[in-house]
Design an enzyme around this catalytic site. Sequence first.
Site, PDB file in Angstrom:
ATOM      1  N   ASP A 103       0.851  -1.193   0.000  1.00 17.42           N
ATOM      2  CA  ASP A 103       0.000   0.000   0.000  1.00 17.42           C
ATOM      3  C   ASP A 103       0.885   1.240   0.000  1.00 17.42           C
ATOM      4  O   ASP A 103       1.913   1.268   0.685  1.00 17.42           O
ATOM      5  CB  ASP A 103      -0.880   0.041   1.249  1.00 17.42           C
ATOM      6  CG  ASP A 103      -2.049  -0.925   1.197  1.00 17.42           C
ATOM      7  OD1 ASP A 103      -2.036  -1.846   0.358  1.00 17.42           O
ATOM      8  OD2 ASP A 103      -2.974  -0.788   2.025  1.00 17.42           O
ATOM      9  N   LYS A 167      -7.927   2.875  -2.962  1.00 15.31           N
ATOM     10  CA  LYS A 167      -8.275   2.696  -1.547  1.00 15.31           C
ATOM     11  C   LYS A 167      -8.670   4.039  -0.946  1.00 15.31           C
ATOM     12  O   LYS A 167      -8.117   5.076  -1.309  1.00 15.31           O
ATOM     13  CB  LYS A 167      -7.070   2.083  -0.823  1.00 15.31           C
ATOM     14  CG  LYS A 167      -7.212   1.929   0.671  1.00 15.31           C
ATOM     15  CD  LYS A 167      -5.926   1.355   1.278  1.00 15.31           C
ATOM     16  CE  LYS A 167      -5.968   1.435   2.795  1.00 15.31           C
ATOM     17  NZ  LYS A 167      -4.706   0.998   3.417  1.00 15.31           N
ATOM     18  N   LYS A 200     -10.440  -1.078  -2.488  1.00 13.20           N
ATOM     19  CA  LYS A 200     -10.275  -1.375  -1.065  1.00 13.20           C
ATOM     20  C   LYS A 200     -10.871  -0.236  -0.253  1.00 13.20           C
ATOM     21  O   LYS A 200     -10.547   0.928  -0.469  1.00 13.20           O
ATOM     22  CB  LYS A 200      -8.802  -1.553  -0.703  1.00 13.20           C
ATOM     23  CG  LYS A 200      -8.579  -1.756   0.809  1.00 13.20           C
ATOM     24  CD  LYS A 200      -7.122  -1.996   1.161  1.00 13.20           C
ATOM     25  CE  LYS A 200      -6.918  -1.994   2.671  1.00 13.20           C
ATOM     26  NZ  LYS A 200      -5.512  -2.243   3.073  1.00 13.20           N
TER      27      LYS A 200
END
Length: 236
Positions: A103, A167, A200
């Site tokens: 990430d 995300k 996400k």
Amino acid sequence: MKHPTKKASEMTVRELASYIDYSVLKPEFTEEQIIELTKDGVRLGCATICINPGYMELCDPYVKGSDTMLCPVCDFPFGTSSTASKVAQIEMVAKYDSVKEVDIVANFGMIRGGQWDKVRDDIKSCAEAAHRFGRELKVIFETDALNEDQVRKMVHVAIEANADFVKTSTGFLTGFESHGATPEIIKAMMEEAGDKIKIKGSGCIRTREHFLTLIDMGIDRMGIGYRSVSVVLGLN
């Protein structure tokens, strides 16, 4: 995005856990706490344990031989390092066999300033670094600091940069109201993403109802804080 074959309410604990990136990111955690939480995520069968890069060697042994892998979070939580330093950090963590994904945080100050080319180039370099090691890249937008138009635009920027996931949040933003992965913002991201990039959700997913709703919507993964994992899984 995922297309579930059954309702989230009918899924087993193990099936539900496969949606979870178990967040172990608090800077005040001791090594003993990090180990304990990593072991808990492995026991439950979570997809990954999200950890800070300095704990790769600490956590690596505890996921070996399990269905759970590590997801180090680079340049967290601000995303304001140089591209070169982000790439170097990705290269340091992506070499571990236990890493499933990495990430990163997009530079959301640049997003707010409309510097789309700079943001795109930054993410593209990070994606290339992760992909060299066969890892997928998730890009955190910090959606609570953005308006909806910026969020929608960023989905396309991430696709153009060859990222693998978009995300919502870090969970560490200050100075803004915290909404995190609301169904509304996930819906907006899904509308732009189609099947071109995975989604996400993270931030403020603290109830089982919220968790199950996002699964039924077709979300691919969710970052869940350590206090909320057992709650969303219906274990307490």
